[in-house]
Design a protein around this motif. Structure first.
Motif, PDB file in Angstrom:
ATOM      1  N   VAL A  35     -33.223 -22.137  42.116  1.00 34.58           N
ATOM      2  CA  VAL A  35     -32.210 -21.125  41.815  1.00 34.58           C
ATOM      3  C   VAL A  35     -32.715 -19.747  42.241  1.00 34.58           C
ATOM      4  O   VAL A  35     -31.961 -18.950  42.822  1.00 34.58           O
ATOM      5  N   GLU A  36     -33.990 -19.463  41.992  1.00 34.04           N
ATOM      6  CA  GLU A  36     -34.550 -18.174  42.398  1.00 34.04           C
ATOM      7  C   GLU A  36     -34.570 -18.036  43.918  1.00 34.04           C
ATOM      8  O   GLU A  36     -34.302 -16.955  44.456  1.00 34.04           O
ATOM      9  N   GLU A  37     -34.871 -19.139  44.627  1.00 30.58           N
ATOM     10  CA  GLU A  37     -34.822 -19.108  46.092  1.00 30.58           C
ATOM     11  C   GLU A  37     -33.400 -18.839  46.570  1.00 30.58           C
ATOM     12  O   GLU A  37     -33.188 -18.072  47.513  1.00 30.58           O
ATOM     13  N   ALA A  38     -32.418 -19.457  45.920  1.00 31.46           N
ATOM     14  CA  ALA A  38     -31.014 -19.243  46.303  1.00 31.46           C
ATOM     15  C   ALA A  38     -30.618 -17.788  46.073  1.00 31.46           C
ATOM     16  O   ALA A  38     -29.895 -17.202  46.890  1.00 31.46           O
ATOM     17  N   ASN A  39     -31.092 -17.193  44.989  1.00 28.40           N
ATOM     18  CA  ASN A  39     -30.786 -15.781  44.730  1.00 28.40           C
ATOM     19  C   ASN A  39     -31.387 -14.877  45.793  1.00 28.40           C
ATOM     20  O   ASN A  39     -30.756 -13.916  46.238  1.00 28.40           O
ATOM     21  N   ALA A  40     -32.608 -15.181  46.214  1.00 34.45           N
ATOM     22  CA  ALA A  40     -33.240 -14.393  47.278  1.00 34.45           C
ATOM     23  C   ALA A  40     -32.479 -14.563  48.590  1.00 34.45           C
ATOM     24  O   ALA A  40     -32.269 -13.592  49.325  1.00 34.45           O
ATOM     25  N   GLY A  65     -26.509 -23.186  49.749  1.00 36.36           N
ATOM     26  CA  GLY A  65     -25.871 -24.408  49.247  1.00 36.36           C
ATOM     27  C   GLY A  65     -26.874 -25.541  49.071  1.00 36.36           C
ATOM     28  O   GLY A  65     -26.817 -26.284  48.085  1.00 36.36           O
ATOM     29  N   ASP A  66     -27.800 -25.664  50.018  1.00 41.07           N
ATOM     30  CA  ASP A  66     -28.842 -26.685  49.898  1.00 41.07           C
ATOM     31  C   ASP A  66     -29.720 -26.435  48.679  1.00 41.07           C
ATOM     32  O   ASP A  66     -30.079 -27.370  47.955  1.00 41.07           O
ATOM     33  N   ARG A  67     -30.074 -25.175  48.448  1.00 42.10           N
ATOM     34  CA  ARG A  67     -30.922 -24.834  47.287  1.00 42.10           C
ATOM     35  C   ARG A  67     -30.198 -25.144  45.981  1.00 42.10           C
ATOM     36  O   ARG A  67     -30.787 -25.666  45.043  1.00 42.10           O
ATOM     37  N   TYR A  68     -28.904 -24.829  45.914  1.00 45.53           N
ATOM     38  CA  TYR A  68     -28.141 -25.127  44.706  1.00 45.53           C
ATOM     39  C   TYR A  68     -28.052 -26.632  44.463  1.00 45.53           C
ATOM     40  O   TYR A  68     -28.149 -27.095  43.330  1.00 45.53           O
ATOM     41  N   ALA A  69     -27.885 -27.406  45.522  1.00 45.54           N
ATOM     42  CA  ALA A  69     -27.830 -28.862  45.367  1.00 45.54           C
ATOM     43  C   ALA A  69     -29.166 -29.401  44.862  1.00 45.54           C
ATOM     44  O   ALA A  69     -29.204 -30.257  43.971  1.00 45.54           O
ATOM     45  N   ASP A  70     -30.266 -28.887  45.424  1.00 41.07           N
ATOM     46  CA  ASP A  70     -31.589 -29.310  44.962  1.00 41.07           C
ATOM     47  C   ASP A  70     -31.820 -28.916  43.506  1.00 41.07           C
ATOM     48  O   ASP A  70     -32.379 -29.689  42.724  1.00 41.07           O
ATOM     49  N   ASP A  86     -23.314 -25.422  35.206  1.00 43.95           N
ATOM     50  CA  ASP A  86     -23.197 -24.005  35.528  1.00 43.95           C
ATOM     51  C   ASP A  86     -23.412 -23.765  37.018  1.00 43.95           C
ATOM     52  O   ASP A  86     -22.815 -22.865  37.596  1.00 43.95           O
ATOM     53  N   LEU A  87     -24.242 -24.583  37.653  1.00 43.56           N
ATOM     54  CA  LEU A  87     -24.466 -24.435  39.091  1.00 43.56           C
ATOM     55  C   LEU A  87     -23.223 -24.796  39.893  1.00 43.56           C
ATOM     56  O   LEU A  87     -23.084 -24.369  41.033  1.00 43.56           O
ATOM     57  N   ARG A  88     -22.324 -25.550  39.311  1.00 46.50           N
ATOM     58  CA  ARG A  88     -21.068 -25.860  40.009  1.00 46.50           C
ATOM     59  C   ARG A  88     -20.263 -24.589  40.240  1.00 46.50           C
ATOM     60  O   ARG A  88     -19.638 -24.429  41.279  1.00 46.50           O
ATOM     61  N   SER A  89     -20.283 -23.680  39.275  1.00 50.05           N
ATOM     62  CA  SER A  89     -19.564 -22.417  39.465  1.00 50.05           C
ATOM     63  C   SER A  89     -20.227 -21.588  40.558  1.00 50.05           C
ATOM     64  O   SER A  89     -19.547 -20.913  41.329  1.00 50.05           O
ATOM     65  N   GLU A  90     -21.544 -21.645  40.640  1.00 50.36           N
ATOM     66  CA  GLU A  90     -22.243 -20.945  41.725  1.00 50.36           C
ATOM     67  C   GLU A  90     -21.875 -21.551  43.073  1.00 50.36           C
ATOM     68  O   GLU A  90     -21.694 -20.834  44.062  1.00 50.36           O
ATOM     69  N   ALA A  91     -21.769 -22.867  43.125  1.00 52.16           N
ATOM     70  CA  ALA A  91     -21.369 -23.531  44.367  1.00 52.16           C
ATOM     71  C   ALA A  91     -19.934 -23.149  44.745  1.00 52.16           C
ATOM     72  O   ALA A  91     -19.623 -22.972  45.923  1.00 52.16           O
ATOM     73  N   ASN A  93     -18.513 -20.253  44.025  1.00 50.53           N
ATOM     74  CA  ASN A  93     -18.623 -18.888  44.559  1.00 50.53           C
ATOM     75  C   ASN A  93     -19.167 -18.898  45.979  1.00 50.53           C
ATOM     76  O   ASN A  93     -18.774 -18.076  46.808  1.00 50.53           O
ATOM     77  N   LEU A  94     -20.054 -19.837  46.257  1.00 53.37           N
ATOM     78  CA  LEU A  94     -20.602 -19.955  47.613  1.00 53.37           C
ATOM     79  C   LEU A  94     -19.517 -20.380  48.601  1.00 53.37           C
ATOM     80  O   LEU A  94     -19.437 -19.850  49.706  1.00 53.37           O
ATOM     81  N   ARG A  95     -18.650 -21.306  48.191  1.00 51.64           N
ATOM     82  CA  ARG A  95     -17.547 -21.714  49.069  1.00 51.64           C
ATOM     83  C   ARG A  95     -16.619 -20.540  49.351  1.00 51.64           C
ATOM     84  O   ARG A  95     -16.131 -20.370  50.478  1.00 51.64           O
ATOM     85  N   ILE A  96     -16.393 -19.705  48.345  1.00 52.45           N
ATOM     86  CA  ILE A  96     -15.557 -18.520  48.540  1.00 52.45           C
ATOM     87  C   ILE A  96     -16.218 -17.561  49.526  1.00 52.45           C
ATOM     88  O   ILE A  96     -15.560 -17.016  50.420  1.00 52.45           O
ATOM     89  N   ALA A  97     -17.530 -17.377  49.390  1.00 53.14           N
ATOM     90  CA  ALA A  97     -18.258 -16.495  50.311  1.00 53.14           C
ATOM     91  C   ALA A  97     -18.188 -17.038  51.738  1.00 53.14           C
ATOM     92  O   ALA A  97     -18.057 -16.258  52.695  1.00 53.14           O
ATOM     93  N   LYS A  98     -18.226 -18.348  51.890  1.00 50.05           N
ATOM     94  CA  LYS A  98     -18.114 -18.926  53.226  1.00 50.05           C
ATOM     95  C   LYS A  98     -16.726 -18.675  53.817  1.00 50.05           C
ATOM     96  O   LYS A  98     -16.600 -18.425  55.007  1.00 50.05           O
ATOM     97  N   LYS A  99     -15.694 -18.758  52.988  1.00 51.48           N
ATOM     98  CA  LYS A  99     -14.343 -18.487  53.474  1.00 51.48           C
ATOM     99  C   LYS A  99     -14.202 -17.028  53.888  1.00 51.48           C
ATOM    100  O   LYS A  99     -13.621 -16.714  54.925  1.00 51.48           O
ATOM    101  N   VAL A 100     -14.747 -16.138  53.070  1.00 49.30           N
ATOM    102  CA  VAL A 100     -14.648 -14.705  53.366  1.00 49.30           C
ATOM    103  C   VAL A 100     -15.344 -14.387  54.676  1.00 49.30           C
ATOM    104  O   VAL A 100     -14.843 -13.609  55.495  1.00 49.30           O
TER     105      VAL A 100
END
Length: 104
Positions: A35-40, A65-70, A86-91, A93-100
């Motif tokens: 999770v910390e790697e994903a934040n970085a 996305g890979d870090r969140y899955a791991d 809770d990581l599902r909500s982060e995933a 948000n990641l899909r939304i960022a990819k769309k944007v």
């Protein structure tokens, strides 16, 4: 006689209660590290977006996305299913960022 049998059983039960989370802790630490790697990487993606490097932003978002899955897998292994949910909500948000960023 009842106390003589109850004390060892209580001791065994308390030992099991103390040992099981200790065995699961390395997986939880691994999940937290992911999770910390994903934040970085999320910070890195924002910086790349400011620079205007579209391809690198998309690659970094894929890595996030890979870090969140791991992390989700590690948290499920250690029994922290609430954190995995809770990581599902982060995933999401990641899909939304990819769309944007038009990465998909």
């Amino acid at each position: 006689m009842r106390h003589a049998l109850f004390s060892p059983l209580l001791a065994i039960g308390l030992t099991i209660v103390a040992v099981v989370p200790a065995l699961a802790a390395p997986a939880c630490f691994e999940g937290q590290r992911k999770v910390e790697e994903a934040n970085a990487l999320r910070f890195q993606a924002r910086q790349e977006a400011r620079i205007g490097s579209h391809d690198r932003v998309c690659d970094t978002l894929d890595e996030i996305g890979d870090r969140y899955a791991d992390a989700r897998d590690a948290f499920e292994d250690c029994g922290a299913a609430v954190t995995a949910i809770d990581l599902r909500s982060e995933a999401r948000n990641l899909r939304i960022a990819k769309k944007v960023n038009r990465c998909d």
